[in-house]
Structures are given as structure tokens and as C-alpha cells.
Design a protein around this motif. Structure first.
Motif, PDB file in Angstrom:
ATOM      1  N   LEU A  51     -31.922  10.960  50.218  1.00 16.72           N
ATOM      2  CA  LEU A  51     -32.695  11.894  49.093  1.00 16.72           C
ATOM      3  C   LEU A  51     -30.915  13.348  49.188  1.00 16.72           C
ATOM      4  O   LEU A  51     -31.020  13.849  50.103  1.00 16.72           O
ATOM      5  CB  LEU A  51     -33.775  12.807  49.527  1.00 16.72           C
ATOM      6  N   GLY A  52     -30.885  13.385  47.309  1.00 18.47           N
ATOM      7  CA  GLY A  52     -30.229  14.558  47.570  1.00 18.47           C
ATOM      8  C   GLY A  52     -28.414  14.593  47.579  1.00 18.47           C
ATOM      9  O   GLY A  52     -27.791  15.273  47.564  1.00 18.47           O
ATOM     10  N   ASP A  53     -28.087  13.169  48.044  1.00 16.60           N
ATOM     11  CA  ASP A  53     -27.092  13.043  47.804  1.00 16.60           C
ATOM     12  C   ASP A  53     -26.630  13.008  46.838  1.00 16.60           C
ATOM     13  O   ASP A  53     -26.295  12.860  45.960  1.00 16.60           O
ATOM     14  CB  ASP A  53     -26.749  11.554  49.067  1.00 16.60           C
ATOM     15  N   CYS A  54     -24.809  13.538  46.844  1.00 17.65           N
ATOM     16  CA  CYS A  54     -23.974  13.439  46.041  1.00 17.65           C
ATOM     17  C   CYS A  54     -23.203  12.107  45.107  1.00 17.65           C
ATOM     18  O   CYS A  54     -23.047  11.492  46.337  1.00 17.65           O
ATOM     19  CB  CYS A  54     -22.794  14.240  46.159  1.00 17.65           C
ATOM     20  N   VAL A  55     -23.429  11.528  43.500  1.00 18.49           N
ATOM     21  CA  VAL A  55     -22.848  10.405  43.150  1.00 18.49           C
ATOM     22  C   VAL A  55     -22.150  10.653  42.535  1.00 18.49           C
ATOM     23  O   VAL A  55     -22.294  11.985  41.319  1.00 18.49           O
ATOM     24  CB  VAL A  55     -23.803   9.581  42.394  1.00 18.49           C
ATOM     25  N   GLY A  56     -20.937  10.073  42.596  1.00 16.21           N
ATOM     26  CA  GLY A  56     -19.875  10.559  41.956  1.00 16.21           C
ATOM     27  C   GLY A  56     -19.370   8.967  40.647  1.00 16.21           C
ATOM     28  O   GLY A  56     -20.140   7.560  41.516  1.00 16.21           O
ATOM     29  N   LEU A  57     -18.830   9.331  40.146  1.00 18.23           N
ATOM     30  CA  LEU A  57     -18.504   7.797  39.090  1.00 18.23           C
ATOM     31  C   LEU A  57     -17.302   7.612  39.558  1.00 18.23           C
ATOM     32  O   LEU A  57     -16.293   8.656  38.681  1.00 18.23           O
ATOM     33  CB  LEU A  57     -19.315   7.890  37.279  1.00 18.23           C
ATOM     34  N   ALA A  58     -16.445   6.424  39.362  1.00 16.53           N
ATOM     35  CA  ALA A  58     -15.760   5.983  39.469  1.00 16.53           C
ATOM     36  C   ALA A  58     -15.009   5.855  38.268  1.00 16.53           C
ATOM     37  O   ALA A  58     -15.396   6.227  36.683  1.00 16.53           O
ATOM     38  CB  ALA A  58     -15.723   3.966  39.386  1.00 16.53           C
ATOM     39  N   GLY A  59     -13.767   6.290  38.337  1.00 19.41           N
ATOM     40  CA  GLY A  59     -12.701   6.965  37.031  1.00 19.41           C
ATOM     41  C   GLY A  59     -12.862   7.800  36.230  1.00 19.41           C
ATOM     42  O   GLY A  59     -11.814   8.885  36.236  1.00 19.41           O
ATOM     43  N   ASP A  60     -13.525   8.832  37.227  1.00 15.04           N
ATOM     44  CA  ASP A  60     -12.746  10.324  36.407  1.00 15.04           C
ATOM     45  C   ASP A  60     -12.640  11.020  37.986  1.00 15.04           C
ATOM     46  O   ASP A  60     -12.511  11.213  38.908  1.00 15.04           O
ATOM     47  CB  ASP A  60     -14.572  11.530  37.097  1.00 15.04           C
ATOM     48  N   PRO A  61     -11.092  11.725  37.520  1.00 13.02           N
ATOM     49  CA  PRO A  61     -10.044  12.127  38.396  1.00 13.02           C
ATOM     50  C   PRO A  61     -10.778  13.420  39.099  1.00 13.02           C
ATOM     51  O   PRO A  61     -10.441  14.129  39.775  1.00 13.02           O
ATOM     52  CB  PRO A  61      -8.944  12.327  37.830  1.00 13.02           C
ATOM     53  N   GLY A 115     -13.547  14.196  40.623  1.00 13.02           N
ATOM     54  CA  GLY A 115     -13.704  14.196  41.807  1.00 13.02           C
ATOM     55  C   GLY A 115     -15.524  15.171  42.233  1.00 13.02           C
ATOM     56  O   GLY A 115     -15.897  14.982  43.309  1.00 13.02           O
ATOM     57  N   ARG A 116     -15.772  15.084  40.515  1.00 11.76           N
ATOM     58  CA  ARG A 116     -16.860  16.383  41.314  1.00 11.76           C
ATOM     59  C   ARG A 116     -17.730  15.352  40.805  1.00 11.76           C
ATOM     60  O   ARG A 116     -18.056  14.221  40.176  1.00 11.76           O
ATOM     61  CB  ARG A 116     -16.648  17.190  39.529  1.00 11.76           C
ATOM     62  N   PRO A 117     -19.192  15.831  41.634  1.00 14.62           N
ATOM     63  CA  PRO A 117     -20.792  14.538  41.801  1.00 14.62           C
ATOM     64  C   PRO A 117     -20.966  14.718  40.262  1.00 14.62           C
ATOM     65  O   PRO A 117     -20.882  15.446  39.697  1.00 14.62           O
ATOM     66  CB  PRO A 117     -21.047  15.948  42.871  1.00 14.62           C
ATOM     67  N   HIS A 118     -22.224  13.596  39.657  1.00  9.44           N
ATOM     68  CA  HIS A 118     -22.606  13.695  39.008  1.00  9.44           C
ATOM     69  C   HIS A 118     -23.391  13.219  38.275  1.00  9.44           C
ATOM     70  O   HIS A 118     -24.657  13.958  37.336  1.00  9.44           O
ATOM     71  CB  HIS A 118     -22.166  11.902  37.957  1.00  9.44           C
ATOM     72  N   GLY A 119     -24.533  13.349  39.971  1.00  7.71           N
ATOM     73  CA  GLY A 119     -25.844  13.306  39.361  1.00  7.71           C
ATOM     74  C   GLY A 119     -26.206  12.940  41.468  1.00  7.71           C
ATOM     75  O   GLY A 119     -25.408  13.201  42.225  1.00  7.71           O
ATOM     76  N   ALA A 120     -27.610  13.551  41.567  1.00  8.78           N
ATOM     77  CA  ALA A 120     -28.480  13.589  42.957  1.00  8.78           C
ATOM     78  C   ALA A 120     -29.025  12.006  43.281  1.00  8.78           C
ATOM     79  O   ALA A 120     -30.010  12.161  42.601  1.00  8.78           O
ATOM     80  CB  ALA A 120     -28.473  15.020  43.134  1.00  8.78           C
ATOM     81  N   VAL A 121     -29.237  11.929  44.152  1.00  8.92           N
ATOM     82  CA  VAL A 121     -30.453  10.465  44.035  1.00  8.92           C
ATOM     83  C   VAL A 121     -31.265  10.877  44.592  1.00  8.92           C
ATOM     84  O   VAL A 121     -31.462  12.447  45.086  1.00  8.92           O
ATOM     85  CB  VAL A 121     -30.001  10.619  45.983  1.00  8.92           C
ATOM     86  N   VAL A 122     -32.504  10.829  43.926  1.00 12.21           N
ATOM     87  CA  VAL A 122     -33.299  11.653  43.734  1.00 12.21           C
ATOM     88  C   VAL A 122     -34.653  10.464  43.827  1.00 12.21           C
ATOM     89  O   VAL A 122     -35.499  11.218  44.515  1.00 12.21           O
ATOM     90  CB  VAL A 122     -34.245  11.502  41.887  1.00 12.21           C
ATOM     91  N   ARG A 123     -34.364   9.209  44.418  1.00 10.06           N
ATOM     92  CA  ARG A 123     -35.423   8.604  45.045  1.00 10.06           C
ATOM     93  C   ARG A 123     -34.503   7.404  45.589  1.00 10.06           C
ATOM     94  O   ARG A 123     -34.232   6.343  45.273  1.00 10.06           O
ATOM     95  CB  ARG A 123     -36.873   7.951  44.629  1.00 10.06           C
ATOM     96  N   ILE A 124     -34.733   6.832  46.468  1.00  8.30           N
ATOM     97  CA  ILE A 124     -34.927   5.578  47.555  1.00  8.30           C
ATOM     98  C   ILE A 124     -35.437   4.154  46.940  1.00  8.30           C
ATOM     99  O   ILE A 124     -36.635   3.834  47.487  1.00  8.30           O
ATOM    100  CB  ILE A 124     -34.488   5.309  48.862  1.00  8.30           C
ATOM    101  N   ALA A 125     -34.814   3.457  46.805  1.00  9.86           N
ATOM    102  CA  ALA A 125     -35.890   1.921  45.603  1.00  9.86           C
ATOM    103  C   ALA A 125     -34.723   1.286  45.813  1.00  9.86           C
ATOM    104  O   ALA A 125     -33.489   1.076  45.859  1.00  9.86           O
ATOM    105  CB  ALA A 125     -36.378   2.234  44.773  1.00  9.86           C
ATOM    106  N   PRO A 126     -35.279  -0.253  46.536  1.00 12.39           N
ATOM    107  CA  PRO A 126     -34.686  -1.796  47.290  1.00 12.39           C
ATOM    108  C   PRO A 126     -34.030  -1.691  45.562  1.00 12.39           C
ATOM    109  O   PRO A 126     -33.472  -2.395  45.664  1.00 12.39           O
ATOM    110  CB  PRO A 126     -35.807  -2.272  47.086  1.00 12.39           C
ATOM    111  N   ALA A 127     -34.575  -1.721  44.262  1.00 16.19           N
ATOM    112  CA  ALA A 127     -33.885  -2.261  43.157  1.00 16.19           C
ATOM    113  C   ALA A 127     -32.922  -1.222  42.683  1.00 16.19           C
ATOM    114  O   ALA A 127     -32.166  -1.857  41.314  1.00 16.19           O
ATOM    115  CB  ALA A 127     -35.228  -2.278  42.350  1.00 16.19           C
ATOM    116  N   GLY A 128     -32.895   0.117  43.538  1.00 16.93           N
ATOM    117  CA  GLY A 128     -31.640   0.968  42.727  1.00 16.93           C
ATOM    118  C   GLY A 128     -32.444   1.640  43.162  1.00 16.93           C
ATOM    119  O   GLY A 128     -33.018   2.546  42.905  1.00 16.93           O
ATOM    120  N   VAL A 129     -30.926   2.949  43.396  1.00 21.25           N
ATOM    121  CA  VAL A 129     -31.566   4.389  43.163  1.00 21.25           C
ATOM    122  C   VAL A 129     -31.494   4.903  42.957  1.00 21.25           C
ATOM    123  O   VAL A 129     -30.060   5.127  41.338  1.00 21.25           O
ATOM    124  CB  VAL A 129     -30.160   4.833  44.384  1.00 21.25           C
TER     125      VAL A 129
END
Length: 88
Positions: A54-64, A66-80
Motif C-alpha cells: 500500500l502506498g507504493d508509487c507507480v509510474g507509467l512507461a514512456g514518461d521521461p 520519471g515522476r510517479p503517476h499514482g499510488a497503490v491503494v489496495r492489493i487485489a489478485p485481479a489487479g492493483v
């Protein structure tokens, strides 16, 4: 694997040079996933559940930037679910 600098003979100097290069190049580990769904308030990323906290920063490929685009708000097997962060 990071190749050692052949010009640096001293093992400690070689380790320092490698650590410096890794720090300059960014994160030591990157885990990739696939954006599976997008809503107005979040997006779901498959492939991150086993590696995320929870709270891990997530970036998106292709953005030079390097800034985070979002944060993990829940852990779910079908997708975070990732909540976008405001740019700035």
C-alpha cells in the motif's frame, strides 16, 4: 547484470563506481505490469499484486520525467488499483 568498469582495477573503487552508476541510472529494481482498466478515479494494473505494498508509487512507461503517476491503494489478485496523484 551491471558490467564492471574495466579501467578501474581496485575492487573498492570498482564497487563505488558501480554504485554511483546505479544511483545515477535510477531505481535498482523495476517491476512492470499492464494497465487493465481505467476509471475517472483510478486505474487497475495487472502483474503488480505480488510485488506491491500500500502506498507504493507507480509510474507509467514512456514518461521521461520519471515522476510517479499514482499510488497503490489496495492489493487485489485481479489487479492493483492505483489512484492518480496530482501533477506538480
Amino acid at each position: 547484470m551491471i558490467a564492471p568498469d574495466p579501467l578501474v582495477r581496485d575492487p573498492l573503487a570498482r564497487l563505488a563506481a558501480t554504485a554511483s552508476r546505479l544511483a545515477r541510472d535510477g531505481a535498482l529494481l523495476r517491476v512492470a505490469g499492464t494497465v487493465a482498466a481505467v476509471t475517472p478515479t483510478a486505474y487497475r494494473v495487472r502483474g503488480l499484486a505480488a510485488f506491491s505494498r500500500l502506498g507504493d508509487c507507480v509510474g507509467l512507461a514512456g514518461d521521461p520525467s520519471g515522476r510517479p503517476h499514482g499510488a497503490v491503494v489496495r492489493i487485489a489478485p485481479a489487479g492493483v488499483p492505483v489512484q492518480p496523484v496530482a501533477a506538480g
